[in-house]
Design an enzyme around this catalytic site. Sequence first.
Site, short mmCIF file in Angstrom:
data_model
loop_
_atom_site.label_atom_id
_atom_site.label_comp_id
_atom_site.label_asym_id
_atom_site.label_seq_id
_atom_site.Cartn_x
_atom_site.Cartn_y
_atom_site.Cartn_z
N HIS A 459 14.51 -7.65 9.56
CA HIS A 459 14.59 -6.71 10.69
C HIS A 459 15.02 -5.71 10.94
O HIS A 459 15.07 -4.72 10.66
CB HIS A 459 14.37 -6.99 12.17
CG HIS A 459 12.83 -8.15 12.09
ND1 HIS A 459 12.86 -9.00 13.31
CD2 HIS A 459 11.63 -7.59 11.55
CE1 HIS A 459 10.91 -9.32 13.24
NE2 HIS A 459 10.59 -8.95 12.42
N GLU A 703 -11.47 7.06 -7.36
CA GLU A 703 -11.14 5.83 -7.45
C GLU A 703 -11.39 4.66 -8.21
O GLU A 703 -10.67 3.70 -7.72
CB GLU A 703 -10.71 5.19 -6.11
CG GLU A 703 -12.10 5.27 -4.97
CD GLU A 703 -11.34 4.89 -3.67
OE1 GLU A 703 -10.45 4.49 -3.18
OE2 GLU A 703 -12.29 5.12 -2.42
N ASP A 727 -6.22 2.24 -5.70
CA ASP A 727 -7.00 2.19 -5.92
C ASP A 727 -7.41 1.70 -8.76
O ASP A 727 -7.97 1.43 -8.75
CB ASP A 727 -8.70 1.98 -5.38
CG ASP A 727 -8.32 1.03 -4.45
OD1 ASP A 727 -8.28 -0.22 -4.19
OD2 ASP A 727 -8.88 1.54 -3.52
N CYS A 774 -4.05 11.53 -3.42
CA CYS A 774 -3.55 11.45 -1.80
C CYS A 774 -3.10 10.11 -2.36
O CYS A 774 -2.79 9.33 -1.49
CB CYS A 774 -4.58 11.15 -1.03
SG CYS A 774 -6.32 9.98 -1.25
#
Length: 851
Positions: A459, A703, A727, A774
Amino acid sequence: MHNNKQMTFSAPFSGAVLTMARIPDPVFASGAMGDGLAIDPLDDVLHAPFAGVVINVARTLHAINLRADNGSEWLLHVGIDTVELNGEGFDALVKDGQRVTEGQPLLRFDLDKVARNCRSLVSALILLNGDRYELSPVRESGSVNVGEPLMQVIALAPDDESAQSTDVRAKQARGSIRVAHNGGLHARPAALVRQTARQFASHAELHFSGASASTDSVTGLMGLGVAEQDEVEVVCLGHDSEVALQALLKALSTPAHDEKPQAPVAAAPKASSKADRENGILHGVTASPGLASGPLFRLDTLELGEDLGGHRPDEQRQILSEALVEVRADISTSLDHDQHEQSAIFATHLAMLEDPALLDAAFDAIDQGQAATHAWSHAVLAQCANLEKLGNALLAERANDLRDLRQRVLLTLLGEARTLEIPAGAIVAARELTPSDLLRLAQCGVGGICMAEGGATSHVAILARGKGMPCLVALGSTLLDIAHEYAHESAHQEVVLDADNARLEIRPDAPRLKEIHSLRAQRFEQRQRQQQHAHLPALTQDGVSIVVAANVASRADAENAQLNGADGVGLLRTEFLFVDRSTAPTEDEQLAAYQSVLDAMPDKPVIIRTIDIGGDKQLEYLPLPAEANPVLGLRGIRLGQARPELLDQQLRALLRVKPLARCRILLPMITEVSELLAVRERIDELAREAGIGERPELGVMIEVPSAALLAEQLAEHADFLSIGTNDLSQYTLAMDRDHAGLAARVDALHPALLRLIAMTCSAAASKGRWVGVCGALACDPLATAVLIGLGVRELSVSPPQVAEIKALVRELDTRQCQALAQHVVSLGSAADVRAASSTFQTQVLTRRASA
């Protein structure tokens, strides 16, 4: 429900019911572990099938042992071979020793991730102490919903103890062995050990790390937390103890035939040697990149003095309770105001603060006379020790979270804020910091952080990256020695933290410090210049306009994109509205969410993708069959075809946003023209029903290879095309982008992928349509010139990258980009493309700098 004689075992999942014999695993199917049933689950949450107590949560989180109130003990095992995931994709919602009610969620898992990485999702429900109970299945086939009766568990009359007695004192044999089973003693290896032991009359036990368990108890064996290659001692008592010992040693040291070999573990980072120190360099692991210089400052943890006693328990209880309330309120405030990564961390801390085991230990210690400070500290440190002794990296990280809570509560109890008199720009050295420490240090304006311990995925590392703070971990204890020495030297002595190259330079000379100061100034000025022009259009050197938009998932993301100068939203993922809830969002809820994003981007276009959820991402309220290969299954627009009411509701909400002219709808996973035409026709029908004359622009995602090959036909009916390179990469290269072993090879700069992008852009241009990207490739500065050269005219990136990508676009000439694109599509690998692109970018930037 149950009584002393009979208990109902309710279905912990919804799904198909299978008998033991149909489980695709020989150990489970043979009944070696015990009797029971199995379910092929349709949902991603395992629920408690009865009221009882958690005996053990598996070290790798893939299985849970429960003891029912009637004494029956059960193994609930999610999937086959899931131990090999080592906890990835699983999230335990309960803890050892916790009381649970029937139907309570026990663990959540990522259906997509687990299904892709295990042999089967079929989950076994095994009675472990079957010698005391009889099972009567309510159903052995068909389907079942969560909470429906699955089995009746009937207690048997106790056998005559004398019939089972064995003279265990007759003979003793003991020996030690390293456990060879992949993943250690999880469910199946533990069952095989029990099965082996039951062939002999002797009583056998395993001893490990100060604890022991009988081989009769699968639960007990798993609870030892034995990992692969841990050494255990086997003790056998009885007349055939020697033979039993040899059989058990063999069972422990011989992996099952169907166990997959475990991937080699990455070597630990090299500890800084004496020679390194003498050369003035310590080597570590980069947790957050960057470059910094400044005085070295050692930060020690808060320690308590001796508890002198004489406390009133009721008074100390009140003091601790009030401190816990104050810390909870402080964490809740952080949850309300901090960014996503910090919120996730503080939500974990809040849950830990409410852990009954931790609180009970602290209050019990107070009742025994300890001060609230010492009782709290001892309770936390005891929990940390329990987690760390299991040798699990994920649990060790939770231990660091607990130390953070120890610190926060102690500071509140002592009534004083920690005084951090740290020089501005200092490089802070510590054994291991907590998230709260890091946030306080960031407020102090430190230059960087280096830790003797810690990990690059902790973290603290996440927060350091979010703050842009250089951070190295795993530097070794030498770091603390050096920091101690520096405390007695001049505060003006500087060190160099080169987190980009994972090194701490202890005694840099004056020329090196001058070089570092110059490099840092250059980087800062470059970021400042980029940000100053972030709100201006991105025009190439020859005047071509490139739209640089942002990928977002919420209004907050959109507001961040607006501040960073984004030209619009290139992709709004709507899945965030549909997940982590028990019912689908209403049309009004969807409208409010979509409208808020448009409002956050005044006068700019917003592209909203319809829901991309299907067999790979299950929704609690949308039961769909589990799929063997979900990335090739029911997802994207296919889900809209299968469940048209879901798509209709979303389209109705989208048609109601204002102004509709700024809303563009994007369809995912389009593979043929008919899918696009069907949605366009449906939009027309819904608009007419609502009396809406205007229509939003409608685009398709490219895609899958078939969409790229049909780009010309699609462009004839679509208003724009948007390439999803994430993808498209995996479908073109036939490589799962989530596969750990292939991740580095799923590179969207592969020439084959670039050819599909080129084909798409050429086809779209012939129909007067524009093409955007994108996917992650748009965020890669090395790909910017190639994409522009291929014909891409919109890049949708993460909000913080907008200024950087815009600045890069302004350095480029589209004619030179086209020449680069023509060259790289003829190359043979992604590595070759990256090398050529890097050379091109260096030449361009060098020419611009000298012009």
